[in-house]
Design a protein around this motif. Sequence first.
Motif: not given
Lengths: 843, 218
Positions: B14-38
Amino acid sequence: MIFKLFLVKEIKKFPLFFLLLIFTLLLGTLGLTGISVVSEQVKGKLEANARELQTSDLAVSARRDLLPGELEALNTIISPIKHQTYKIVDIYSMVRHEKTSQTRLTEIRSVEQGFPFYGEIVLKAGLFQVDGLYISNDLAEIWEVAVGDDLKIGDKVFRVKGIVTRDSSQGLRGFSLAPRIYLPLKDVETTGLLRPGSTGSYARHFMLPTFLQPDFEKLRDQLLKVLPDSAIKVTLPQESSDQSGRVIGYLTDFMSLAALIGLLLSLVGIFYLYQSNLLARLRDFCLFHLMGLDKKHIILGLILQFSIVFLIVFTLQAFLIVPGYKLIYPILSNSLGIDLSPEVNLKAVFSQLPFLYGLTLAILIPLLLGLMRTSMGLQLKAPKISMGQFRFYDFTPFIILLWAFAAFISHSIKMGSLFFGALLIVFVLSTFLIKLIQWLLKKYVANRGLLSPSIEAGVAIRNIIHSGHKLTLSFLSLTLSATLISLILQLDSLIQKEFTLDESKPSLFIFDIQEDQMQELQNFASQKGVKLEGVTPMIRARLDKVNGKSFARVDEPSNLRTREDEVDARMKNRGINLTYRKDLSPAETLVEGKPFPDEAPQNNRPAFVSMEKRYAQRLGLKIGDHVTFDIQGVEVEGLIRNFREVKWTSFYPNFFVNVEPGFIDEAPKTYLAVLPQGKKEIKRYFQREAVGKFPNISFVDVEELIQKLTSLFDKARKAIGVISWLSLAIGLVILYGLSHDQVYRRYYDLALMKTLGFSPGALRKHLLIEFGFLFLLALGVGFFLGWLMAIIIGREVFKLGWSINWSMILYPGLLLSVLCLVTILFSSWNAVKAKPRELLSDS
Amino acid sequence: MMNIVNVKKSYGQGSSRVEVLKGINLKIESGETLALVGKSGSGKSTLLSLMAGLDQVDSGEIWIQEKCVNKLSEKELTLFRAQNIGIVFQQFHLVSTLTALENVLLPLNILKNPNALDVATKLIDQVGLSHRSHHLPSELSGGESQRVAIARALSTSPAILFADEPSGNLDEETGAKVMDLLFEMVKQTKTTLILVTHDMDLAKKCSRIILLEHGSLA
Ligand SMILES: Nc1ncnc2c1ncn2[C@@H]1O[C@H](COP(=O)(O)OP(=O)(O)OP(=O)(O)O)[C@@H](O)[C@H]1O
Ligand SMILES: [Mg+2]
């Protein structure tokens, strides 16, 4: 400020905690209060009717009639005072219903004109007068006796004039063994029943209309002085009521102890409730502290808060007790044989209040001290909040209060201490056992790897090894309730076994056989084809001196402190019955000292005496003590040579004191004998014929007696049973709370195991293994300890051998196990719903 | 090796609804090291929990090694997670009644790995805690606990290692040491790493940095 903080804000913030607290405390104290209410009602009733019960202001009584000298002494004191008097003689005697020719033992109360001064005897029809034979309603019902029927008592036949429906001079009808018959005293004197030596009590009752209470006490002291024989009792109404209330007193003592276990379990629960709650509130307390509230005030606030909760509980209790009592008082009245008042006296609810309050508060002391030791300033900086530890000795006030309380409610320091000791043993044993199991698991299983025997079990085992005192205590509370239940069940089956009629028990117990009748009775028996056994002489005597010092009469004032004091006083004041017999009877065992010597006694040494051990202990006698008996005016010297134990439930003639033959054989005596087990018809026939020929001899039908005793035990057992199941219910609530608490505390562990690959089934399985193992073990240990205690009590109190009733272990054990497992499942079911997502949140 | 397609997630109703993720698209390759900041509250932990299969998406798909994780049944997911995913938490989260070694053994034992003990002992050794292997978590320091947690997360040789602010509860020096260890072990085993952090220095050690803002990737 503090008031508002602790009484409004806090209670609003933790409604569940306070609800649980109230519920647990209510459940825990309900048993004790309920018992004390009922016993107060009974005692109140007896006290209110004390004068009616005694029928007079003062009574002088003994197991024999007063001697002329004593009568004179009595008269010199009484005659100057304005008074009325009558005599009551109570004897046990056989009565024969002429119409059906059945015979049975009755209590014959012979009364004189004027009886009763106080109270009333109500008949089915008409008015009670001292002019004929009146029978109690019980007897009328058993035999279908009607007014106008003939009853033969002694040598004479009487016509039934009326049937008594209410008798204010009878205390607890439910506990009397023989139905009562009223006869005018002058008629009884002609029956030939009042022979010296027959079992009876002779009382002179007085009504002193001008006297006040303090005068009665003074008069009693005066009378005791001129009537030095300790066999003579001078009683005031209060003591008569105490005497009638004694049985109920003992019963409530035991029930209260059982209920105390319920309270104890609920206190364990309260301790944990508070512990988790205080931890949850600690951050708030630290904030209060930071804002300037010192620790003392915080603790004061907590005590205040607890006191309010306590008051609420007691108000609720009063509200529960009143309708509860109204519901059960007709049943109680009926089974106790007393007309209880439907109005509850709430005084009883409050009489234990200070003790209960103190005890509950005392269990919180360790937690409050822990709070005192918390360094509140540091807490707000630390990543994880932690409370100051409590120490073991913080429990000292609780332990001491518990001990005192046990003695208080059982009215006996000895019983209270025994109870406390038994608790301590259960406590120490279960703590030891749980530590042992942890040690064994650590030593022999933990090094085998997580997979042994399975991953679920492996994790469960490690949980068991590393769980702290919480687990120990939940284990303990379960052990305690299982012990209690098993104790009651096993004791019950032991007693039931003891009180069944078997080959070893006689079918008739015969007493009041006059000396000159013994031979005749034996001949008569063999004519009828039966043989009497256990023929034993009985001689009336009094213990006069011990080691030359005279054995003083102990006053029996109404303010005796403990049950032991009561028993001591009664023991010392009572005349004793002696027998002489060289060898032990089959029901006796020698436990200390040497048997009587074989050679004939030389006349210059005192007679050897064998005493029942507990009787001697009560009187403070030791082997080697010199005792002087007064046997109807003749002094006999004795030397205590040995102690015996007697199995009283054999129903054979047994005596506290047995004198070596050859010293008192010539004294006036009566005989006791038994008729061994045989066909029922033979027993009936023999009794009927014998009563016809020897009307003064009394016969007790052992089978009937056993039935009566069993039904008495039954009542007690049911009452105690209710209490112990109540304790179990409390135990289960605690168990639920504790396992729930454990699961909640391990929420993150459980969520984590899920992320590591544990399926919900595996999670449940490992919880079930962990709690199931411990709790079933607790049940096993409890059942074993309960059985052990039953055996010990059976041995000490009833002199029973050991036996085990498997069905009393198997079925309740199964039931309890199922209850336990259901409780665990119930409390841990939701555990598998722990959300792994929450592992990522910050706190 | 990992593909996130239009993932949405919201909390509340209802009114207290929070949309946290609004459509995430992401590709990660094998062996990659990825930092997620925010920023705090931007939804980093939420995204991590979805990728690691700890929570359910509202819509969208998460593919890991040709498997759509959000279509697996609870039982399949449990097994998949145990085999392919390792997680290191900010609060360490060791099983409190198991020793350090047993904590590392646990996931191996759950998967019935025949060489469990050897693997675990080696890992404990690698994180430098051989002398502490029989201690309970309550007897370990924060840094030691986190090292055990790293060893445990890597014990099943997962394809992807998730770490949510693994140094957040450690002091700076210890945190840096533990992070060095983490990077080194990830490099050795060629594990894909997805690291949530506030620390930009740490983020820079990764091969890619992505920023989460207002529910979508910048
Ligand atoms: N179970 C939940 N119910 C409701 N709201 C939630 C829940 N979990 C997270 N949120 C909300 O979702 C948003 C994102 O939370 P999340 O934990 O993903 O943030 P974060 O980026 O990890 O923050 P931080 O850096 O502080 O850890 C926040 O606004 C939070 O309040
Ligand atoms: Mg986060």
